[in-house]
Write a protein that holds these residues in place. Sequence first.
Motif, PDB file in Angstrom:
ATOM      1  N   THR A  82     -13.826  25.311 -12.398  1.00 50.93           N
ATOM      2  CA  THR A  82     -14.199  24.412 -11.528  1.00 50.93           C
ATOM      3  C   THR A  82     -15.400  24.735 -10.575  1.00 50.93           C
ATOM      4  N   GLY A  83     -16.428  23.954 -10.135  1.00 52.96           N
ATOM      5  CA  GLY A  83     -17.232  24.290  -9.138  1.00 52.96           C
ATOM      6  C   GLY A  83     -18.439  23.188  -9.470  1.00 52.96           C
ATOM      7  N   PRO A  84     -19.583  23.206  -8.293  1.00 54.39           N
ATOM      8  CA  PRO A  84     -20.690  22.156  -8.257  1.00 54.39           C
ATOM      9  C   PRO A  84     -21.525  22.481  -9.651  1.00 54.39           C
ATOM     10  N   THR A  85     -22.024  21.335  -9.955  1.00 51.48           N
ATOM     11  CA  THR A  85     -23.034  21.472 -10.756  1.00 51.48           C
ATOM     12  C   THR A  85     -24.047  22.498 -10.681  1.00 51.48           C
ATOM     13  N   GLY A  86     -24.368  23.570 -11.679  1.00 55.55           N
ATOM     14  CA  GLY A  86     -25.375  24.605 -11.542  1.00 55.55           C
ATOM     15  C   GLY A  86     -24.812  25.577 -10.910  1.00 55.55           C
ATOM     16  N   ALA A  87     -23.485  25.883 -10.506  1.00 58.52           N
ATOM     17  CA  ALA A  87     -22.815  26.886  -9.733  1.00 58.52           C
ATOM     18  C   ALA A  87     -22.921  28.156 -10.658  1.00 58.52           C
ATOM     19  N   GLY A  88     -22.499  27.682 -12.054  1.00 57.27           N
ATOM     20  CA  GLY A  88     -22.452  28.910 -13.105  1.00 57.27           C
ATOM     21  C   GLY A  88     -21.294  28.746 -13.881  1.00 57.27           C
ATOM     22  N   LYS A  89     -20.796  27.601 -14.201  1.00 56.18           N
ATOM     23  CA  LYS A  89     -19.377  27.581 -14.969  1.00 56.18           C
ATOM     24  C   LYS A  89     -19.682  28.014 -16.346  1.00 56.18           C
ATOM     25  N   THR A  90     -20.681  27.217 -16.984  1.00 57.99           N
ATOM     26  CA  THR A  90     -20.882  27.686 -18.342  1.00 57.99           C
ATOM     27  C   THR A  90     -21.269  29.029 -18.219  1.00 57.99           C
ATOM     28  N   THR A  91     -21.802  29.643 -17.600  1.00 56.62           N
ATOM     29  CA  THR A  91     -22.560  30.909 -17.513  1.00 56.62           C
ATOM     30  C   THR A  91     -21.195  32.062 -17.608  1.00 56.62           C
ATOM     31  N   ILE A  92     -20.027  31.493 -17.341  1.00 56.82           N
ATOM     32  CA  ILE A  92     -18.837  32.719 -17.796  1.00 56.82           C
ATOM     33  C   ILE A  92     -18.804  32.855 -19.395  1.00 56.82           C
ATOM     34  N   PHE A  93     -18.728  31.577 -19.901  1.00 55.14           N
ATOM     35  CA  PHE A  93     -18.707  31.534 -21.477  1.00 55.14           C
ATOM     36  C   PHE A  93     -19.862  32.134 -22.057  1.00 55.14           C
ATOM     37  N   ASP A  94     -21.179  32.178 -21.502  1.00 56.16           N
ATOM     38  CA  ASP A  94     -22.490  32.810 -21.875  1.00 56.16           C
ATOM     39  C   ASP A  94     -22.116  34.187 -21.745  1.00 56.16           C
ATOM     40  N   ALA A  95     -21.640  34.667 -20.739  1.00 56.89           N
ATOM     41  CA  ALA A  95     -21.604  36.068 -20.456  1.00 56.89           C
ATOM     42  C   ALA A  95     -20.306  36.610 -21.520  1.00 56.89           C
ATOM     43  N   LEU A  96     -19.252  35.878 -21.803  1.00 57.18           N
ATOM     44  CA  LEU A  96     -18.189  36.504 -22.768  1.00 57.18           C
ATOM     45  C   LEU A  96     -18.889  36.430 -24.123  1.00 57.18           C
ATOM     46  N   THR A  97     -19.652  35.488 -24.562  1.00 51.33           N
ATOM     47  CA  THR A  97     -20.296  35.392 -25.750  1.00 51.33           C
ATOM     48  C   THR A  97     -21.266  36.562 -25.876  1.00 51.33           C
ATOM     49  N   TYR A  98     -21.835  36.849 -24.919  1.00 51.61           N
ATOM     50  CA  TYR A  98     -23.214  37.775 -25.013  1.00 51.61           C
ATOM     51  C   TYR A  98     -22.406  39.020 -24.953  1.00 51.61           C
ATOM     52  N   ALA A  99     -21.281  39.422 -24.343  1.00 52.91           N
ATOM     53  CA  ALA A  99     -20.452  40.538 -24.369  1.00 52.91           C
ATOM     54  C   ALA A  99     -20.104  40.934 -25.866  1.00 52.91           C
ATOM     55  N   LEU A 100     -19.525  39.888 -26.662  1.00 54.23           N
ATOM     56  CA  LEU A 100     -19.084  40.012 -27.916  1.00 54.23           C
ATOM     57  C   LEU A 100     -20.383  40.276 -29.203  1.00 54.23           C
ATOM     58  N   TYR A 101     -21.297  39.193 -29.038  1.00 49.31           N
ATOM     59  CA  TYR A 101     -22.243  39.200 -30.055  1.00 49.31           C
ATOM     60  C   TYR A 101     -23.669  39.656 -29.705  1.00 49.31           C
ATOM     61  N   GLY A 102     -23.951  39.690 -28.330  1.00 52.66           N
ATOM     62  CA  GLY A 102     -25.211  39.811 -27.900  1.00 52.66           C
ATOM     63  C   GLY A 102     -26.300  38.612 -28.087  1.00 52.66           C
ATOM     64  N   CYS A 103     -25.450  37.354 -28.063  1.00 52.02           N
ATOM     65  CA  CYS A 103     -26.125  36.013 -28.014  1.00 52.02           C
ATOM     66  C   CYS A 103     -25.430  35.373 -26.865  1.00 52.02           C
ATOM     67  N   MET A 104     -26.372  33.962 -26.640  1.00 52.04           N
ATOM     68  CA  MET A 104     -25.729  32.835 -25.639  1.00 52.04           C
ATOM     69  C   MET A 104     -25.206  31.940 -26.243  1.00 52.04           C
ATOM     70  N   SER A 105     -24.469  31.091 -25.467  1.00 47.88           N
ATOM     71  CA  SER A 105     -23.787  29.979 -25.982  1.00 47.88           C
ATOM     72  C   SER A 105     -24.415  28.813 -26.425  1.00 47.88           C
ATOM     73  N   GLY A 106     -25.381  28.539 -25.263  1.00 43.58           N
ATOM     74  CA  GLY A 106     -26.104  27.280 -25.249  1.00 43.58           C
ATOM     75  C   GLY A 106     -27.420  27.454 -26.196  1.00 43.58           C
ATOM     76  N   GLU A 107     -27.795  26.532 -26.804  1.00 40.72           N
ATOM     77  CA  GLU A 107     -29.225  26.377 -27.606  1.00 40.72           C
ATOM     78  C   GLU A 107     -30.569  26.759 -26.728  1.00 40.72           C
ATOM     79  N   MET A 108     -30.450  26.378 -25.336  1.00 41.85           N
ATOM     80  CA  MET A 108     -31.692  26.202 -24.453  1.00 41.85           C
ATOM     81  C   MET A 108     -31.451  27.828 -23.793  1.00 41.85           C
ATOM     82  N   ARG A 109     -30.477  28.622 -24.038  1.00 39.10           N
ATOM     83  CA  ARG A 109     -30.310  29.914 -23.224  1.00 39.10           C
ATOM     84  C   ARG A 109     -30.819  31.035 -23.915  1.00 39.10           C
ATOM     85  N   GLU A 110     -31.565  31.860 -23.135  1.00 42.67           N
ATOM     86  CA  GLU A 110     -32.133  32.972 -23.858  1.00 42.67           C
ATOM     87  C   GLU A 110     -31.878  34.429 -23.214  1.00 42.67           C
TER      88      GLU A 110
END
Length: 874
Positions: A34-62
């Motif tokens: 939980t946290g405010p909008t734009g604080a970085g909640k989805t970023t946690i899953f992005d980081a976990l996905t990148y650590a595993l596969y070197g890719c981001m979870s969202g379609e708009m993230r590079e």
Amino acid sequence: MKPIRLTICGWGPYRGKQEIDFTGLNRRGLFLITGPTGAGKTTIFDALTYALYGCMSGEMREKNSVRSDFADTDIPTYVELIMTHGGREYKLYRNPEYLRPRKRAEGFTKEKEKAVLTEPDGTVLEGSSEVTRRVQELLRLDYRQFKQLSMIAQGEFARLLSAPPTEKTRIFREIFGTDLYEKMAAALKGKASGVYRQVMECRHKMDEDIDMLIRDCRFEKEQEQRWETLTSTGSYYYEGIIDFLSRQTKDCRKSWESSLKAHAGKEEEAQQCAGRLARAQRVQSLFEKLEKEKEKRNCLKEQAGEIECEEKKLYIQEAAEGLRAEEERVKAVQEYVARLEKLIADAQEEISRLLSQKEQEAQFYRQREVIKKAYELENSRNAMCLQIQEIRKLHEDTEKELCKLQEAYLKAEQEEEKEKSAFELAEKAYRHGIAGILGEGLTEGMPCPVCGAVHHPDPAKKDRKMPDEKQVRELKRIYEEKQKTRIALHGEAAAGAAKREEVKRQMDELEKEDERLSKIHSGIDASVQSYVAEHREEQFIDQLSAYEKRLAVLSEKEKNLREQEKELTEKRNSSRVLAQEFEEKRKKAGFEREEDYRGALSCEQERGELREKIQNYRQNCRANDEMLHHLKEETANVQREDVAMLESMLGNLNEQKAQLFEEQMKLGSRVRSMETGLHSLKEKQERLERLMKDYSLLKDLDDAANGNNKKRLVFEQYVLASYFETILKAANIRLRMMSGGRYELRRVSRVSDGRSKDNLEIEVLDYYTGKYRSVKTLSGGESFKVSLALALGMSDVVQAGSGGIRVEALFIDEGFGSLDSESVEQACLTLQSLVEKDRLIGVISHVPELAEKIESQIRIHKTSTGSSVEVMVF
């Protein structure tokens, strides 16, 4: 896969290093991010996905744009994940490509992408693609499958409810990878179209063959009418045309074979006549050659006497030539004796000259060592003189330089005293006038900084000629610079004096050494001194070397002289023996006098011409005898024929043969043209039948796969419908719980648009009314429940279809804001039921009601300098 600890540094909104410990969250199962909008909640899953596969979870993230804008330049950007899988612990480290400051220079450099995997046994694997491949082997999931199974992204499944069938098809095609079936249908359509084009191409080529036959083939009147009937229609009847051409080709071939036989008979007659003509011409040629050879025999008999004289002359010349080699040997030995006598005389003269020179320079050679020492002494004295001249010059220069430094020092001392006086006078005046400066700064009513009085009836006046503080400091600076200059010159003058004394000492030592060498020189013998004075040392060395070389040459020449005298005696004896032997051989060859021998000598060219002339005559005689004998045998029992008559007969036969050949070629060309066309038509007819058979089968498959059937059902839609109904069954289990048993989903079996071949519409059964209605009629909260049920059901189906892979971590991103408190409670119970199956479920949301329902939380605190993470476990 279960995460144990995730470390994020310089990533997205996170400025520095943030560690998320999942150990406590694993025990509770369900937790909230939980946290405010734009604080970085989805970023946690992005980081976990990148650590595993070197890719981001969202379609708009590079991945190359995740460098935190809040991070300092010296803070690195990376993620580190420690996880467990199959009861074993693994460690993953990755950093994306980003710009960082250079370590040894200004500016920035590009940090390359890096990936490191540490296995449970300590084995380290490096490289982005290698690490990704190893993770896929461990989890048995690629990036797309992991994203489908472990992440329910915000709004991704809500699109299924209101999306048109074509959009649903695209979404499920991406999820289940059914584009293979679409490609198969397209391939069938393309294959059928390709075969159809081949059918039309084959028909076109058959029409071209028939058109060519119409242009080239001619038949008899009745057959020509039948041919026009078959080929006058717009669409040709291939079977009838092939049957007609088969019969006509057989008839034409029979005529051509008859023509061949007639031509062969005429060819045989012409060959027989040509044989008779050739024999008659040969017999006539033999009789002509026989007459010519008889005339040649008479000419050879006339030349016999001349050839006999030439043979005798050649015999005498060759006998003389045989003695020439012996004579040359005698001359060679005699010439060698003469040369040897001259060499001995020259050597004796040279030895006499060398002995004379040896006697003249004997005294010089005995004094060679003394002369060497005299030259060494002379070189030492010359070097000493140069050193004395240089040291004296240096002494003079040092004296002059010291004088200049002393003068500069005295001048600097005077300038220092002058500037010192100016500074002291200005400083004294400034101190006396300080009261006037204070008086200028007094204000009536304000206390004096010296006495404290507030009334100032008569303040001191400032002298206008008094220097200010800036002028005093400038005079002090000038004085100090002059003082530094004077001190520096004093040091230089002292160093110059010391240098002068050292140079004087060196000069005295060199003069003493020169006196010692002069005394030694006076004790050398006068003749040696005279020689040294008149000759350079290089001349002495050259003279000594020349004397020693002459001694060596003298010894060598005396030795060679003895050997040459011995050889001369031997060669004189040999010359006499050879001369006697040559005289005996000359007389034996028939040359009693030497003049006879000299007259018989001739050159090789003359003897060669005689020899060739005699050989040619003998060869011509033998050849003439053989040819006469051969021709007489050939013409013994032969009769002559009339050659002109035979030539006329052969000409007539060749004309008749040419006429038959022309007729044969016309018939052969017609047969070949008809057979070629018929063969081509038959081959194309067979290929056309095979193509039509293949096209019929492919067209049926194309119609079935692309929906050109009664049900208008595309093959891919059939497969997707099967997947879709399985998902709806799994989703209904969750939906009944979240809706209190009110709603149930099903796929619409009817097609609403007859032009469409998609059939993935959803409708919902409302048990309150007992009727089916469109999912578009659901409220916002109800739509979220259905979307969440679809997502969980899809996760179960994909997991079951992935070889028994178990998803131990699931993340749900947003969507709870549209639910009321009861729906939130039902959703939480549904998620809690998943936790009981040993899953870790993270809900990404900022809805306050969820914070009350889910105690274990990862809170994201958002500030103007970046976000931070706090893990709370109760």
